[in-house]
Motif scaffolding. Structure first.
Motif, PDB file in Angstrom:
ATOM      1  N   SER A   1       0.807  -1.224   0.000  1.00  0.00           N
ATOM      2  CA  SER A   1       0.000   0.000   0.000  1.00  0.00           C
ATOM      3  C   SER A   1       0.836   1.267   0.000  1.00  0.00           C
ATOM      4  O   SER A   1       0.283   2.376  -0.024  1.00  0.00           O
ATOM      5  CB  SER A   1      -0.932   0.015   1.214  1.00  0.00           C
ATOM      6  N   LEU A   2       2.168   1.149   0.034  1.00  0.00           N
ATOM      7  CA  LEU A   2       3.018   2.343   0.019  1.00  0.00           C
ATOM      8  C   LEU A   2       2.971   3.001  -1.354  1.00  0.00           C
ATOM      9  O   LEU A   2       2.865   2.326  -2.381  1.00  0.00           O
ATOM     10  CB  LEU A   2       4.452   1.976   0.393  1.00  0.00           C
ATOM     11  N   TRP A   3       3.067   4.319  -1.360  1.00  0.00           N
ATOM     12  CA  TRP A   3       2.910   5.085  -2.597  1.00  0.00           C
ATOM     13  C   TRP A   3       4.216   5.184  -3.374  1.00  0.00           C
ATOM     14  O   TRP A   3       5.294   5.307  -2.792  1.00  0.00           O
ATOM     15  CB  TRP A   3       2.390   6.487  -2.288  1.00  0.00           C
ATOM     16  N   LEU A   4       4.097   5.178  -4.694  1.00  0.00           N
ATOM     17  CA  LEU A   4       5.260   5.235  -5.572  1.00  0.00           C
ATOM     18  C   LEU A   4       5.482   6.604  -6.204  1.00  0.00           C
ATOM     19  O   LEU A   4       6.556   6.858  -6.749  1.00  0.00           O
ATOM     20  CB  LEU A   4       5.113   4.196  -6.700  1.00  0.00           C
TER      21      LEU A   4
ATOM     22  N   VAL B   1       1.573   0.560  10.389  1.00  0.00           N
ATOM     23  CA  VAL B   1       3.031   0.435  10.300  1.00  0.00           C
ATOM     24  C   VAL B   1       3.396  -0.581   9.216  1.00  0.00           C
ATOM     25  O   VAL B   1       3.268  -1.793   9.417  1.00  0.00           O
ATOM     26  CB  VAL B   1       3.634   0.030  11.653  1.00  0.00           C
ATOM     27  N   SER B   2       3.834  -0.075   8.071  1.00  0.00           N
ATOM     28  CA  SER B   2       4.185  -0.937   6.945  1.00  0.00           C
ATOM     29  C   SER B   2       5.667  -1.308   6.998  1.00  0.00           C
ATOM     30  O   SER B   2       6.518  -0.432   7.164  1.00  0.00           O
ATOM     31  CB  SER B   2       3.903  -0.225   5.621  1.00  0.00           C
TER      32      SER B   2
ATOM     33  N   ASP C   1       4.316   7.161   4.296  1.00  0.00           N
ATOM     34  CA  ASP C   1       3.594   6.173   3.510  1.00  0.00           C
ATOM     35  C   ASP C   1       4.077   6.134   2.064  1.00  0.00           C
ATOM     36  O   ASP C   1       3.429   5.553   1.194  1.00  0.00           O
ATOM     37  CB  ASP C   1       2.084   6.411   3.567  1.00  0.00           C
ATOM     38  N   ASP C   2       5.241   6.742   1.792  1.00  0.00           N
ATOM     39  CA  ASP C   2       5.883   6.675   0.492  1.00  0.00           C
ATOM     40  C   ASP C   2       6.928   5.555   0.499  1.00  0.00           C
ATOM     41  O   ASP C   2       7.692   5.405   1.458  1.00  0.00           O
ATOM     42  CB  ASP C   2       6.576   7.998   0.146  1.00  0.00           C
TER      43      ASP C   2
ATOM     44  N   GLU D   1      -1.629   8.228  11.025  1.00  0.00           N
ATOM     45  CA  GLU D   1      -0.578   8.206  10.009  1.00  0.00           C
ATOM     46  C   GLU D   1      -0.228   6.771   9.637  1.00  0.00           C
ATOM     47  O   GLU D   1      -0.223   5.881  10.492  1.00  0.00           O
ATOM     48  CB  GLU D   1       0.695   8.876  10.520  1.00  0.00           C
ATOM     49  N   GLN D   2       0.081   6.574   8.359  1.00  0.00           N
ATOM     50  CA  GLN D   2       0.735   5.352   7.925  1.00  0.00           C
ATOM     51  C   GLN D   2       2.225   5.636   7.851  1.00  0.00           C
ATOM     52  O   GLN D   2       2.642   6.605   7.205  1.00  0.00           O
ATOM     53  CB  GLN D   2       0.235   4.897   6.550  1.00  0.00           C
TER      54      GLN D   2
END
Length: 209
Positions: A103-106, A149-150, A170-171, A203-204
């Protein structure tokens, strides 16, 4: 002293989070479906979907360390997280979720996630897609003090602890060698640091070596 419930304490990440929290002197309860395999002495044996507000009322912090791996159970990532949010709604208790990297952003515009990449392994797509929907469900809850927490893309259960990690947003990010990896042990260290330090509500965050 913080009172912490770790739901899914028998899992690989759950056991290490329990051990790290105990090492720091916190009051930790393992919430498990069957016989406790963690180091926790306080144990609540109960299925997550049977938990009630009263079950969670003694705790300051609740950690969702649940993992579901089969085609039939993978959707439970969303269902169980929503159930726990409902139980914690309006209580002021802090809620930490062991998430995934998919789910982290690119991109800076937040239009593409790791799971959207054509090179993403097809065998992991159902899990990553469920965790993407999980974090979306959690992010929709302004009534819960959640932190998602990823881990890094390579989440390594048997890699040694280094005692070091990089806490990100989250990036998606990589280290100087272009790698995205973290050991379960270093992830557990980061998780308990987050709990100890507070902050990062709604927050992620991400953890990598």
């Amino acid at each position: 002293m913080l009172k912490i419930a770790v739901i899914g304490a028998n899992g690989k990440s759950g056991r290490l989070i329990v051990a790290e929290a105990l090492r720091r002197g916190y009051d930790v309860t393992a919430v498990v479906r069957s016989e406790n395999q963690s180091e926790a002495r306080n144990v609540l044996v109960k299925d997550v979907m049977a938990l009630t507000k009263e079950d969670l009322s003694p705790f300051d912090v609740v950690v969702d360390a649940l993992g579901f791996w089969t085609a039939e159970t993978i959707p439970l990532h969303i269902t169980t997280a929503e159930h726990l949010c409902d139980l914690l709604s309006g209580t002021g208790k802090r809620f930490y979720v062991v998430g995934g990297a998919g789910s982290l952003w690119l991109d800076p515009q937040h239009t593409r996630q790791v799971v959207d990449e054509p090179s993403f392994p097809k065998e992991y797509f159902p899990l990553a897609d469920a965790q993407r929907r999980q974090v979306a469900a959690v992010k929709a809850r302004s009534d819960v003090l959640w932190t998602y927490v990823s881990p890094a893309a390579a989440f390594l259960p048997d890699a040694p602890a280094t005692g070091k990690y990089v806490l990100g947003s989250d990036d998606f990010s990589v280290n100087a060698n272009g790698e995205s990896m973290v050991s379960y042990a270093d992830y557990a260290l980061a998780m308990v640091d987050l709990i100890a330090n507070g902050g990062h509500a709604h927050e992620q965050v991400s953890v990598r070596s």
